[in-house]
Design an enzyme around this catalytic site. Structure first.
Site, PDB file in Angstrom:
ATOM      1  N   CYS A 191      42.063  23.721  36.566  1.00 29.88           N
ATOM      2  CA  CYS A 191      40.688  23.242  36.709  1.00 29.88           C
ATOM      3  C   CYS A 191      39.833  24.494  36.838  1.00 29.88           C
ATOM      4  CB  CYS A 191      40.579  22.354  37.948  1.00 29.88           C
ATOM      5  SG  CYS A 191      38.894  21.972  38.423  1.00 29.88           S
ATOM      6  N   HIS A 236      38.042  25.321  40.145  1.00 31.10           N
ATOM      7  CA  HIS A 236      38.891  25.446  41.334  1.00 31.10           C
ATOM      8  C   HIS A 236      40.193  26.207  41.085  1.00 31.10           C
ATOM      9  CE1 HIS A 236      36.486  21.649  42.136  1.00 31.10           C
ATOM     10  NE2 HIS A 236      36.032  22.544  42.992  1.00 31.10           N
ATOM     11  N   MET A 265      44.181  25.318  42.016  1.00 32.44           N
ATOM     12  CA  MET A 265      44.265  24.044  41.293  1.00 32.44           C
ATOM     13  C   MET A 265      44.788  24.308  39.889  1.00 32.44           C
ATOM     14  SD  MET A 265      41.515  20.974  41.153  1.00 32.44           S
ATOM     15  CE  MET A 265      41.940  19.428  40.332  1.00 32.44           C
TER      16      MET A 265
END
Length: 99
Positions: free
Chosen positions: A84, A87, A92
């Site tokens: 992601c 993030h 992530m």
């Protein structure tokens, strides 16, 4: 296969973060929390010959609301790393193996 973006307790993770699918199976990435998330495949960590741009969300596009989804089908066998982009620094990241 459904993959949640964000855990039930609000952690910035993919659930599951590592998984396997048969070639051609749809993977549904679903926003599980009210945070903006996306799914970007790492061009250096996918099978040779696969175009990361074609299987990734555009980095400026985000799933903002709970329940919003991004669907991808991976046909080439091998291991794919994804993250992601907002993030990634928080850890992530994920990995899928296509059999």
């Amino acid at each position: 296969l459904e993959v949640l973006l964000g855990s039930g307790d609000g952690s910035l993770v993919f659930v599951p973060s590592e998984f396997s699918v048969p070639s051609g199976e749809k993977i549904v990435f679903k926003n599980n929390a009210g945070f903006p998330h996306n799914v970007v495949f790492d061009e250096d960590e996918i099978p040779a010959g696969v175009d990361a741009v074609k299987i990734s969300m555009p980095e400026e596009e985000l799933l903002n609301a709970p329940g919003e989804t991004y669907v991808v089908t991976l046909d080439t066998k091998g291991t794919y790393s994804f993250y992601c982009s907002p993030h990634q620094g928080a850890g992530m990241v994920g990995k899928v193996t296509v059999n």
